[in-house]
Write an enzyme that holds these catalytic residues in place. Sequence first.
Site, PDB file in Angstrom:
ATOM      1  N   ASP A 179       0.836  -1.189   0.000  1.00 14.30           N
ATOM      2  CA  ASP A 179       0.000   0.000   0.000  1.00 14.30           C
ATOM      3  C   ASP A 179       0.880   1.251   0.000  1.00 14.30           C
ATOM      4  O   ASP A 179       2.029   1.222   0.463  1.00 14.30           O
ATOM      5  CB  ASP A 179      -0.900   0.035   1.237  1.00 14.30           C
ATOM      6  CG  ASP A 179      -1.951  -1.060   1.236  1.00 14.30           C
ATOM      7  OD1 ASP A 179      -2.264  -1.564   0.141  1.00 14.30           O
ATOM      8  OD2 ASP A 179      -2.437  -1.411   2.320  1.00 14.30           O
ATOM      9  N   LYS A 180       0.339   2.335  -0.474  1.00 14.16           N
ATOM     10  CA  LYS A 180       1.069   3.599  -0.535  1.00 14.16           C
ATOM     11  C   LYS A 180       1.744   3.932   0.789  1.00 14.16           C
ATOM     12  O   LYS A 180       2.918   4.309   0.829  1.00 14.16           O
ATOM     13  CB  LYS A 180       0.110   4.729  -0.925  1.00 14.16           C
ATOM     14  CG  LYS A 180       0.725   6.112  -0.864  1.00 14.16           C
ATOM     15  CD  LYS A 180      -0.296   7.197  -1.164  1.00 14.16           C
ATOM     16  CE  LYS A 180       0.294   8.583  -1.004  1.00 14.16           C
ATOM     17  NZ  LYS A 180      -0.696   9.662  -1.271  1.00 14.16           N
TER      18      LYS A 180
END
Length: 347
Positions: free
Chosen positions: A163-164
């Site tokens: 995830d970012k």
Amino acid sequence: MNQTEIIISTLLDEPDAEDGGDALAEVEWRTAIAAEMQHGVRLDRALVDVVPEFSRSYLQQLVEQGHVSLNGRVASKAASKVKIGDRIAVELRPTPQSQAFQPEAIGLDVVFEDEHILVINKPAGLVVHPAPGNWSGTLLNGLLAHNKVFMAVPRAGIVHRLDKDTSGLMVVARSRLVMDSLVAAIAAREVSRQYLAVGHNPWTGVGSVSVNAPIGRDPRNRLRMAVVDLEKNAGKAAKTDFVFLGNHADGCFVRCFLHTGRTHQIRLHMAQIKHPLIGDTVYGGHCNGIQRQALHACRLAFIHPVTGGPLVFESLPPKDFLDLLSSWGLGYNHGDGLDAQPSRVNR
């Protein structure tokens, strides 16, 4: 005239005599005369008839950027009403999607590299793959700039994602053959991935837990994932082992062992056992000394897809993660929790 008259013209800038014409640039315009069927409709709706290959939302962006004119004047509002006989002109620009897969110089923290694979330590905040809202500045863009070999590999060799706002280790393939091998190894659960996480609420009970809880799209909010009942909703089996490492009055520190790799798996399973990640506002957490979800991919182990040799990589958590632990009076040793075995299932 019962339909829009569309005139397509391509205007070419004259080549500069001093550079031999290398600066030739192509600008395409679409022009149309609004017909009776367009009278009274919104400008952005009329534009769909003029440029049907682009989405209405993108055409709205062209209006906002000043690339659309109505009767020779720049149109400022997509909601403006069109009248019969109005002359519409659109300056066609590349969509963000068409420009997404471009090299961009992004400093990559390379942990290991040979002619077959690349292992990087991804910082929190770096998006892995271009997508709406992040068409540039991604890991993929950085890989294309790092080495041109990634241009010949699908998705620039990216075989798994973080995830970012999750930091830590990722492996990337430098050829299609190696990519296929790594994808198969991940599917066969032959790639070991471990994470460190900090969750809300002190840990209680046994020191290690195994969670089996299927994951799918949240039926009430398609932008989120959720633990689902496979008899009622689409989803896939997901399993994570959690090993307790330390406690504080505000929460707990754990090591996570992935058996599957579903979207947001650790985040959801931590929430499932009443320990949503610190900073994970999507799944029940809130910021408490860290401005992103407290999750770090700390260990990656697999067999080299070409040489057959074992590879093990470890990454210390970044400063924001360590500062959170320190504020709780906790520390981290890279061997903590490695040998623990989960003692409960379906918590």
